[in-house]
Design a protein around this motif. Structure first.
Motif, short mmCIF file in Angstrom:
data_model
loop_
_atom_site.label_atom_id
_atom_site.label_comp_id
_atom_site.label_asym_id
_atom_site.label_seq_id
_atom_site.Cartn_x
_atom_site.Cartn_y
_atom_site.Cartn_z
N GLY A 426 0.83 -1.20 0.00
CA GLY A 426 0.00 0.00 0.00
C GLY A 426 0.86 1.25 0.00
N LEU A 427 0.35 2.31 -0.64
CA LEU A 427 1.04 3.59 -0.69
C LEU A 427 0.01 4.70 -0.49
CD1 LEU A 427 3.37 3.15 -3.81
CD2 LEU A 427 4.11 3.24 -1.43
N SER A 428 0.45 5.80 0.07
CA SER A 428 -0.37 7.01 0.11
C SER A 428 0.51 8.17 -0.30
CB SER A 428 -0.95 7.24 1.51
OG SER A 428 0.09 7.55 2.43
N VAL A 429 -0.13 9.24 -0.79
CA VAL A 429 0.64 10.40 -1.22
C VAL A 429 -0.08 11.67 -0.77
CG1 VAL A 429 -0.44 10.42 -3.50
CG2 VAL A 429 1.75 11.56 -3.17
N VAL A 430 0.69 12.62 -0.26
CA VAL A 430 0.15 13.91 0.16
C VAL A 430 0.94 15.00 -0.58
CG1 VAL A 430 -0.20 15.52 2.06
CG2 VAL A 430 -0.56 13.06 2.42
N LYS A 431 0.19 15.86 -1.27
CA LYS A 431 0.82 16.92 -2.03
C LYS A 431 0.76 18.22 -1.25
CE LYS A 431 -1.44 18.86 -5.35
NZ LYS A 431 -2.18 19.12 -6.59
N SER A 432 1.84 18.99 -1.30
CA SER A 432 1.89 20.31 -0.69
C SER A 432 2.30 21.32 -1.74
CB SER A 432 2.90 20.33 0.46
OG SER A 432 2.54 19.40 1.45
N ALA A 433 1.72 22.55 -1.62
CA ALA A 433 2.04 23.61 -2.57
C ALA A 433 2.60 24.81 -1.81
CB ALA A 433 0.81 24.02 -3.36
N THR A 434 3.60 25.45 -2.39
CA THR A 434 4.20 26.66 -1.82
C THR A 434 4.38 27.69 -2.93
OG1 THR A 434 5.36 25.32 -0.19
CG2 THR A 434 6.13 27.60 -0.51
N PRO A 435 3.73 28.88 -2.84
CA PRO A 435 2.76 29.28 -1.80
C PRO A 435 1.41 28.63 -2.05
CG PRO A 435 2.93 30.98 -3.45
CD PRO A 435 3.95 29.94 -3.83
N ALA A 436 0.56 28.68 -1.03
CA ALA A 436 -0.78 28.10 -1.18
C ALA A 436 -1.76 29.09 -1.77
CB ALA A 436 -1.29 27.61 0.18
N ARG A 437 -1.31 30.34 -1.97
CA ARG A 437 -2.23 31.36 -2.49
C ARG A 437 -1.46 32.24 -3.47
NH1 ARG A 437 -7.15 33.20 -0.55
NH2 ARG A 437 -7.75 35.34 -1.09
N VAL A 438 -2.05 32.50 -4.63
CA VAL A 438 -1.45 33.37 -5.64
C VAL A 438 -2.48 34.42 -6.03
CG1 VAL A 438 0.14 31.62 -6.53
CG2 VAL A 438 -2.15 31.81 -7.52
N SER A 439 -2.01 35.46 -6.74
CA SER A 439 -2.93 36.55 -7.08
C SER A 439 -2.91 36.95 -8.54
CB SER A 439 -2.62 37.77 -6.22
OG SER A 439 -1.29 38.22 -6.47
N ARG A 440 -1.93 36.46 -9.29
CA ARG A 440 -1.90 36.89 -10.70
C ARG A 440 -1.21 35.83 -11.54
NH1 ARG A 440 1.75 40.00 -8.04
NH2 ARG A 440 0.26 41.70 -7.86
N ALA A 441 -1.47 35.89 -12.83
CA ALA A 441 -0.80 34.99 -13.77
C ALA A 441 0.69 35.31 -13.79
CB ALA A 441 -1.40 35.17 -15.16
N GLY A 442 1.51 34.28 -13.96
CA GLY A 442 2.96 34.44 -13.99
C GLY A 442 3.63 34.08 -12.67
N GLU A 443 2.88 34.09 -11.57
CA GLU A 443 3.46 33.64 -10.31
C GLU A 443 3.72 32.14 -10.39
OE1 GLU A 443 1.68 34.91 -6.67
OE2 GLU A 443 0.82 36.71 -7.56
N SER A 444 4.64 31.68 -9.53
CA SER A 444 5.03 30.26 -9.55
C SER A 444 4.58 29.57 -8.28
CB SER A 444 6.55 30.11 -9.69
OG SER A 444 6.98 30.56 -10.95
N ALA A 445 4.21 28.32 -8.42
CA ALA A 445 3.85 27.48 -7.28
C ALA A 445 4.68 26.21 -7.35
CB ALA A 445 2.36 27.16 -7.29
N SER A 446 5.37 25.88 -6.27
CA SER A 446 6.19 24.66 -6.22
C SER A 446 5.43 23.57 -5.48
CB SER A 446 7.52 24.94 -5.51
OG SER A 446 8.27 25.89 -6.24
N TYR A 447 5.57 22.34 -5.97
CA TYR A 447 4.87 21.22 -5.38
C TYR A 447 5.87 20.22 -4.81
CZ TYR A 447 0.65 22.83 -7.82
OH TYR A 447 -0.41 23.56 -8.26
N SER A 448 5.52 19.63 -3.71
CA SER A 448 6.27 18.48 -3.17
C SER A 448 5.26 17.40 -2.82
CB SER A 448 7.10 18.87 -1.95
OG SER A 448 6.27 19.29 -0.89
#
Length: 719
Positions: A426-448
């Motif tokens: 069995g496996l489970s996966v939890v995704k996290s995003a940084t930052p969790a909030r953006v305000s405009r196109a062109g900003e970047s969000a990193s995932y782990s």
């Protein structure tokens, strides 16, 4: 008549001078006569040649010879041995045709070969010869001979060849080392017996494995603590090297003690007499003992073992299993020192420490052995799907009287008692995003992505697939590091991906949503690789886009100044999306322009953040009221429909605040002197006066001049 003495430097005598026996030379003198008066210089005057002054060189002829090498090992008959002789020129003249003569004293004469080169004084050369040994030579223990060298001295100049120069005779002896040796091989017939009283016949083959002839061959065999009487025939003796001789003994009757011991074994030794050397008899040569010819008394030794495990199933690392082993004596002799070795099949291990009772085990009897403490199941066992081992029992059979302890009796391996472990990957996966909030196109969000092994087996080849929900995408490839893999149960592994660049569609939607699935490879069981284990889909790590709709409008008028009622003004409206979401259904309302008169280019299409939209209105006709106010100004407002977010709730229309009246204002410039009349008639003061009649023409001219003066002096501001 005068004389003159001339001298030369010292002359060094050469070997060629010595070989010639004298030093000869020819001398001549020359001189220059005077030149006649008025003549030329004459040719030099030269004397006749003089051969006087010969120096005699005393010659000394001499040679010596020594033995350079002779046999030093222990040759056998038929071996070819080499001799060498070193010849030295002890004289002062060069010797040629050097020869060595060897005459055997207690051995053969040799044909000695010397190199063909000349031998300078003090020089040496080595001559060689070889000889094939006979058995008599070897048995005699030495080979003697006399050797002398000879050579030809040079012929003196003008003389005759001298007799050959001969060295003194040198006598030498080459000692041949005796290496006597015997070996013996005993045979028994039959080689296997099964009962007391059976007869066994023995024969003994003695081999001369030395290099000398052996005589007086004897065999002694120690059987059952009393020597057998062994007879060796005279025929075949003396025994030459490499030869064999067969000796025999009377028949032997098997005893009960032999049957109890399980075999009849003894050691046979052969001895013989080597030749005397120098009148001295050597000690008898004795062979090594031969333990061949063992007669086996058929015995049946046997053990079996059955292993049991409790419990027979396990589910995870850390579970405990107890083992017991029932050993049975399946042979016909009593067994002692019973042991059990349980070798757990890798990766299980180490081997169990099994303890057995100390009593002897009679044929047909059983005893139970137990493992010291339970076995703790390892993760490697779980991954393999089972805990297997191979149990082997061993015991000590009876030791033969006066003999050595036999090898332990070992049972066949028992593979019973296998513990089965069911795989639950069995496996489970939890995704996290940084930052969790953006305000405009062109900003970047990193995932782990944190992958957890929720099963009971080790997982390898961990992969993560991250699918962004449209319109976001495409998803970047997720990289799971090799470090940390394989992934043990309960352990976690962090995977990452390249940053995601937020798009306008993501902001319009109000969030960036993705679905994540982890997969891995469970261990292979029974040679068959299972299908990849896939986790449940995870929707965590949503990035929220803060929606901020906004619009602005700028109104422009052409022309920006008018002078009378009836003039026409054109308006345009530039709408800008000042928010961060796409707008549609753009509408502009201005109180000067009827709604039907406004036309916005592509008003039904979407307006991206930062983009502009131009709306145009039909011409506006200036009224008398506008002239009285001195300016034309109106209020404009714009509205649009923000795109519907991902939750499906249609947002209210966005309405821009009414624009300031400072944009799109048209000034009305009217001459002051005619303001009131013109206001009543609405006639422009700049239209030329015309008509028929003299009075009206004259009055018009006067009035026109007056108004031009008034217009030239009037200020350009609205009153």
């Amino acid at each position: 008549g005068g004389t003159l003495t001339c001298t030369a430097g010292s002359y060094v005598v050469t070997q060629a001078d010595v070989d010639q026996g004298r030093i000869e030379g020819r001398a001549s003198a020359s001189g220059q006569a005077p030149t006649p008066a008025g003549g030329t210089a004459p040719i030099r005057t030269t004397s006749e040649t003089s051969s006087s002054g010969v120096v005699t060189v005393t010659q000394t002829k001499g040679l010596s010879v020594v033995w350079g090498a002779a046999p030093t090992a222990a040759p056998r008959a038929g071996d070819r041995v080499s001799y060498s002789f070193v010849v030295t020129n002890t004289g002062n003249v060069t010797m040629s045709e050097v020869r060595v003569e060897y005459a055997g004293v207690s051995g053969p004469s040799l044909n000695v070969v010397c190199p063909t080169q000349s031998l300078a004084p003090g020089g040496t050369l080595t001559c060689t010869g070889s000889y094939t040994m006979t058995q008599d030579d070897v048995d005699g223990g030495r080979v003697s001979g006399a050797v002398r060298a000879s050579g030809q001295a040079p012929t003196p100049a003008g003389g005759t060849a001298p007799a050959r120069t001969v060295s003194q005779v040198i006598t030498g002896t080459a000692v041949i080392t005796h290496s006597p040796g015997l070996s013996i091989v005993k045979s028994a017939a039959p080689a296997t017996v099964s009962r007391v009283g059976e007869s066994v016949s023995y024969s003994f083959v003695v081999t001369n494995n030395g290099n000398v002839t052996m005589s007086d061959i004897r065999v002694v065999d120690n059987l059952a603590d009393s020597a057998l009487t062994v007879t060796c025939p005279a025929t075949g003796q003396p025994l030459a090297p490499g030869g064999t001789l067969t000796c025999t003994a009377a028949a032997y009757a098997v005893t009960q003690a032999d049957a109890d011991r399980g075999r009849i074994a003894s050691t046979a030794v052969a001895s013989g007499r080597a030749p005397a050397v120098g009148g001295l008899d050597p000690e008898r040569t004795v062979s090594e003992g031969s333990s061949s010819g063992v007669v086996t008394v058929t015995q049946t030794r046997g053990l079996s073992v059955v292993r049991s495990a409790a419990p027979v199933t396990a589910s995870r690392a850390g579970d405990r299993v107890s083992y017991s082993f029932v050993v049975t004596n399946t042979g016909n002799v009593t067994m002692s020192d019973v042991r059990v070795v349980d070798e757990l099949v890798a990766p299980a291990g180490p081997a169990l420490n099994v303890t057995c009772p100390t009593q002897s085990l009679a044929p047909g009897a059983t005893l139970t052995c137990t493992a010291a403490g339970p076995y703790v199941v390892k993760q490697a066992d779980v991954d393999r799907g089972r805990v297997e081992s191979r149990a082997v029992a061993s015991g000590q059979g009876p030791t033969p009287a006066g003999g050595t302890t036999p090898e332990r009796t070992v049972s066949e391996g028992s593979s019973s008692g296998t513990v089965t472990i069911a795989h639950t990957p069995g496996l489970s996966v939890v995704k996290s995003a940084t930052p969790a909030r953006v305000s405009r196109a062109g900003e970047s969000a990193s995932y782990s992505f944190v992958v957890t092994n929720t099963g009971n087996v080790t997982m390898s080849d961990i992969r993560v697939v991250h699918e962004l929900v449209a319109p976001a995408g495409p998803a970047s490839a997720v990289v799971c590091p090799a470090a940390g893999q394989p992934l043990a149960p309960g352990a976690t592994l962090r995977c990452t991906t390249a940053p995601h660049a937020v798009r306008q569609a993501d902001v319009d939607r109000g969030r960036v949503v993705g679905h994540t699935v982890a997969s891995g490879q469970a261990p292979t069981v029974g040679g068959v690789a299972p299908e990849r284990t896939v986790s449940e889909r995870s929707s965590s790590g949503t990035v929220t886009a803060a929606r901020a709709p906004g619009l602005s409008v700028v109104k422009s008028a052409t022309p920006t100044r008018v002078s009378r009622a009836g003039d026409r003004v054109s308006y345009s409206f530039v709408v800008t999306n000042t928010g961060n979401v796409t707008m549609s259904d753009i509408r502009v309302v201005d109180d000067l322009v009827a709604p039907a008169g406004l036309a916005c280019s592509a008003a039904s299409q979407t307006l991206a953040p930062g983009d502009t939209l131009t709306c145009a209105a039909g011409q506006y006709v200036v009224t008398q009221a506008d002239v009285r106010r001195g300016r034309i100004a109106g209020t404009t407002k714009v509205s649009g429909q923000p795109v519907t977010p991902a939750d499906g709730a249609v947002p209210s229309r966005t309405v821009a605040e009414p624009s300031s009246a400072d944009t799109g204002v048209v000034e009305v410039i009217v001459p002051k002197s005619a303001a009131s009349g013109l206001a009543r008639t609405g006639v422009s003061p700049l239209i030329p006066f015309g008509g028929a009649g003299v009075l009206m023409l004259l009055g018009g001219v006067i009035l026109l001049i007056a108004r031009r003066r008034q217009a030239a002096s009037a200020p350009h501001t609205t009153t």
